[in-house]
Scaffold this motif. Structure first.
Motif, PDB file in Angstrom:
ATOM      1  N   LEU B 164      47.047  46.498  43.813  1.00  0.00           N
ATOM      2  CA  LEU B 164      46.357  45.205  43.760  1.00  0.00           C
ATOM      3  C   LEU B 164      45.912  44.787  45.152  1.00  0.00           C
ATOM      4  N   SER B 165      44.856  43.992  45.194  1.00  0.00           N
ATOM      5  CA  SER B 165      44.467  43.406  46.476  1.00  0.00           C
ATOM      6  C   SER B 165      43.686  42.128  46.248  1.00  0.00           C
ATOM      7  N   PHE B 166      43.651  41.314  47.296  1.00  0.00           N
ATOM      8  CA  PHE B 166      42.850  40.091  47.303  1.00  0.00           C
ATOM      9  C   PHE B 166      41.544  40.321  48.051  1.00  0.00           C
ATOM     10  N   MET B 186      37.877  40.911  39.744  1.00  0.00           N
ATOM     11  CA  MET B 186      37.676  39.600  39.120  1.00  0.00           C
ATOM     12  C   MET B 186      37.275  38.567  40.149  1.00  0.00           C
ATOM     13  N   LYS B 187      36.151  37.899  39.873  1.00  0.00           N
ATOM     14  CA  LYS B 187      35.778  36.682  40.589  1.00  0.00           C
ATOM     15  C   LYS B 187      35.966  35.556  39.591  1.00  0.00           C
ATOM     16  N   PRO B 188      37.045  34.789  39.703  1.00  0.00           N
ATOM     17  CA  PRO B 188      37.282  33.737  38.713  1.00  0.00           C
ATOM     18  C   PRO B 188      36.327  32.559  38.893  1.00  0.00           C
ATOM     19  N   VAL B 208      38.017  32.944  45.798  1.00  0.00           N
ATOM     20  CA  VAL B 208      39.102  33.930  45.894  1.00  0.00           C
ATOM     21  C   VAL B 208      39.099  34.789  44.633  1.00  0.00           C
ATOM     22  N   GLY B 209      39.272  36.091  44.791  1.00  0.00           N
ATOM     23  CA  GLY B 209      39.400  36.973  43.627  1.00  0.00           C
ATOM     24  C   GLY B 209      40.268  38.167  43.956  1.00  0.00           C
ATOM     25  N   TRP B 210      40.324  39.137  43.034  1.00  0.00           N
ATOM     26  CA  TRP B 210      41.262  40.251  43.236  1.00  0.00           C
ATOM     27  C   TRP B 210      40.771  41.518  42.547  1.00  0.00           C
ATOM     28  N   LEU B 218      44.047  42.757  36.236  1.00  0.00           N
ATOM     29  CA  LEU B 218      43.363  41.506  36.595  1.00  0.00           C
ATOM     30  C   LEU B 218      44.017  40.316  35.898  1.00  0.00           C
ATOM     31  N   ALA B 219      44.376  40.521  34.630  1.00  0.00           N
ATOM     32  CA  ALA B 219      44.989  39.432  33.857  1.00  0.00           C
ATOM     33  C   ALA B 219      46.372  39.090  34.392  1.00  0.00           C
ATOM     34  N   LEU B 220      47.063  40.118  34.884  1.00  0.00           N
ATOM     35  CA  LEU B 220      48.401  39.888  35.453  1.00  0.00           C
ATOM     36  C   LEU B 220      48.308  38.953  36.661  1.00  0.00           C
ATOM     37  N   VAL B 221      47.356  39.209  37.539  1.00  0.00           N
ATOM     38  CA  VAL B 221      47.190  38.335  38.706  1.00  0.00           C
ATOM     39  C   VAL B 221      46.699  36.955  38.254  1.00  0.00           C
TER      40      VAL B 221
END
Lengths: 440, 440
Positions: B164-166, B186-188, B208-210, B218-221
């Protein structure tokens, strides 16, 4: 006149002319702080030695022809929600006691680069939101609030401890305390000033602003952010929209009296004052502001809710924990209402209108430090992202100051400051009230 | 399978089940980093000893029944524009070399409180804006860019160095690198996640996204920020709007091929794919984004321009110095266009449409590290504040990955993730491509 009695613009002129040193101005402010701080309690942190060293450094630069900029040597109090590289940043919260940021907030870095002297951190409502209140008191009567959340920032300038200070406004945290403390305040357009290095509570609402004791003071700070205030227009012929706003039912007699006085004085000076009734949908803005603040506060306060749990102020923690209960469609409707009203408000100006005159607060500062007063006359303008200038006007039944505010269209901060500098001498009929009352 | 080959969701399940420790997962990632970092150059800062100590502490908590949350033990790389309390934050800028923030950025604090293991700071385009590029390379071919500005973040996840990363997106800095590196991104929605503690470049745009290697990752974060992803819907009957977007003239053959492949695969699986042409005024959004970015960048970069002068990257300094040249009415028109288009876009969904399918990038990653590719297919969605999920799809002529993105209405991140988890196995026909190609 003692240096601490000078406005920032007056002091800056004397420093430029070489008739006042940064150190002399600072020492005068420190004397005032020493005399008054036990009662006014404006500061959470004050570093006298550091400030004196910096003042001497500034004087040295000046002496050798290297003055730093338009704010050279002017003491600044900074609301304790802005990061400062050399002082703690506590947000008036026990969970951040002693916290030291590694860097200045953007707004602070800018004024420091232009010569400002950061003297201390001013008390604030916890997280500039709805946590515990500041201990700061109203300079005119210590049993009354100075307003909030920028409580210490307004009290410090009102009580002649510092000529300038930084605050923030998310609902009414800048303009209301200005009114309560008899000073001038500016909430600029959204994003005129970067909020980097500030504790966030709402990306849509949080706005950096400042206090001074004249419109010239406000314009001086604005110049640091690239706002070049043009020549003041004539009050004669100025088209002023008298806006009682959709929350007029919350006005108090002293607030009504101040608004009427300001309107009458402007008319007497030749301004064309007409009633301005905003379109019906604007009545939804105060609630939209609250909902957006709650939704965005949920993101802002999540880290503290997770990391500090029960030690974090319950009123703020609940914003994080209750976010999921908010209706997505309600939040979207709130965003959409604000987005629709912004261009409608801006479009009022130009052909028909130069400036809006509207209450700065319901009335004079309420008694007690458990309250910071009601932001209801401010929240709408914050959400509209428009520039607001608070101007002192009258005194209420308890003898405390009551102000009004002038509002302009988005991004027209320079024009609003020019209009305010024309209107202020008309609206503020007794500019010596503060000096006379507090300095004797 | 070596632990570093696991997706975050797979690793989390094994850690929960007790069949994998945080330390074993970390050591496997560190081996991968040691082997690949000389070529991929994803990290600006890596603290192996600190990460190992933290991993053991997490294992100890787990062993004594006190696992910290859904991200327990998962290694995270963090784009070096987020403040981290225990590592430098340099923004890939010489003026911030060695700078140490006193506190975690809000986004980082949240995942850390839920058990994430922050292993290092990932290289980035300077200030996540238009300064100097990262040294990071594309995991599939080191002569090609991984994209940017979240260059190292995408390269680290793509090259199996961290699950994972930000990253952040102001134009196309999240979704484009995901496409170039063959990963999920993911860009929320704007303000789902607080940006506090990040270097700002634009209040309206910075998001902020990941990154992860599956929609489940993605859903976990996202769950850390309160997004509860519902059950995946059936692809059969799903109404997909195929949106070539107003900038379709900028598409490359490999981007066109990926979009067609994704649409055909979804149709074959029973989705109802129809062309979606956006209203004409949407064509103005890319330019509006640029203007808003320039205007707000002027405020964001003013402190560095004043404090560091010529030492500050010229491309960024000029945003501050040239701000006054922007036309106020043009900037207001840009804000107003975005504000008007947001509800119009959201209103497309519901009765007529479930999700939008649109290019993630013009095509595969360009050759050379002097470029990070073109954000033209991303900027509009960033300005619309809508959630976007990047999904790998095909390979281009150079054998590099090409993805697509799914877009939903504002604040409907949970629903978009559910749709993405249904569509991803259809769109991403070769989910083992990365492991097979890079891990052998």
């Amino acid at each position: 006149m003692q240096p601490h009695a000078l406005t920032a613009a007056e002091a800056a002129a004397q420093i430029r002319a070489g008739s006042l040193t940064a150190e002399a101005l600072l020492r005068s402010c420190l004397e005032r702080i020493e005399a008054r701080e036990p009662v006014t309690r404006a500061f959470l942190h004050l570093d006298v030695e550091l400030a004196l060293r910096r003042a001497r450094e500034l004087d040295k630069r000046q002496a050798f022809g290297a003055a730093m900029g338009p704010l050279h040597g002017l003491p600044f109090a900074v609301k304790d929600v802005f990061d400062t590289k050399d002082m703690p940043t506590t947000l008036n919260s026990p969970i951040y006691e002693g916290f030291q940021a590694g860097r200045d907030a953007a707004a602070v870095a800018v004024v420091r680069a232009l010569g400002a002297l950061i003297i201390g951190k001013a008390d604030t409502v916890e997280f500039a939101s709805t946590g515990r209140k500041a201990l700061s008191t109203n300079p005119y009567n210590a049993r009354h609030t100075p307003g909030g959340s920028s409580s210490g920032s307004a009290a410090a300038v009102g009580d002649f401890m510092a000529p300038l200070s930084f605050g923030t406004q998310t609902a009414g945290s800048l303009i209301r305390p200005a009114s309560f403390c008899g000073i001038y305040g500016m909430k600029p357009s959204w994003q005129l000033v970067s909020r980097e290095g500030l504790k966030n509570s709402s990306a849509t609402l949080d706005t950096v602003g400042w206090y001074g004791r004249s419109v010239a003071d406000l314009a001086l700070v604005a110049s640091a952010y690239g706002v070049v205030t043009p020549e003041a227009p004539s009050v004669r012929g100025l088209r002023v929209g008298l806006c009682r706003s959709p929350v007029w039912n919350r006005i108090e007699p002293s607030g009504e009296a101040a608004l009427s006085a300001a309107a009458q004085r402007l008319e007497r000076a030749g301004a064309i004052v007409t009633d301005l009734t905003l379109p019906g949908e604007f009545a939804g803005l105060p609630d939209a502001r609250t909902l957006i603040g709650d939704y965005e506060g949920g993101a802002a306060f999540l880290p503290e809710a997770l990391v500090f749990g029960d030690a974090f102020a319950p009123a703020l923690r609940s914003k994080a924990t209750d976010r999921a209960k908010l209706s997505t469609s309600d939040v979207m409707a709130a965003y959409n209402l604000a987005d629709a009203c912004r261009p409608r408000f801006d479009a009022l100006f130009g052909a028909e209108l130069d400036v809006v005159l509207t209450p700065a607060a319901p009335g004079e500062a309420p008694e007690g430090l458990h309250t910071v007063g009601d932001w209801v006359f401010n929240g709408m303008w914050t959400l509209l992202h428009v520039p607001c200038v608070g101007i002192p006007c009258t005194r209420g039944p308890a003898g405390l100051p009551v102000g009004v505010q002038l509002v302009g269209p988005r991004l027209n901060d320079a024009r609003l400051l020019a209009i305010a500098s024309a209107c202020a001498p008309v609206i503020d009929e007794d500019p010596e009230f503060g000096r006379r009352t507090l300095l004797g």
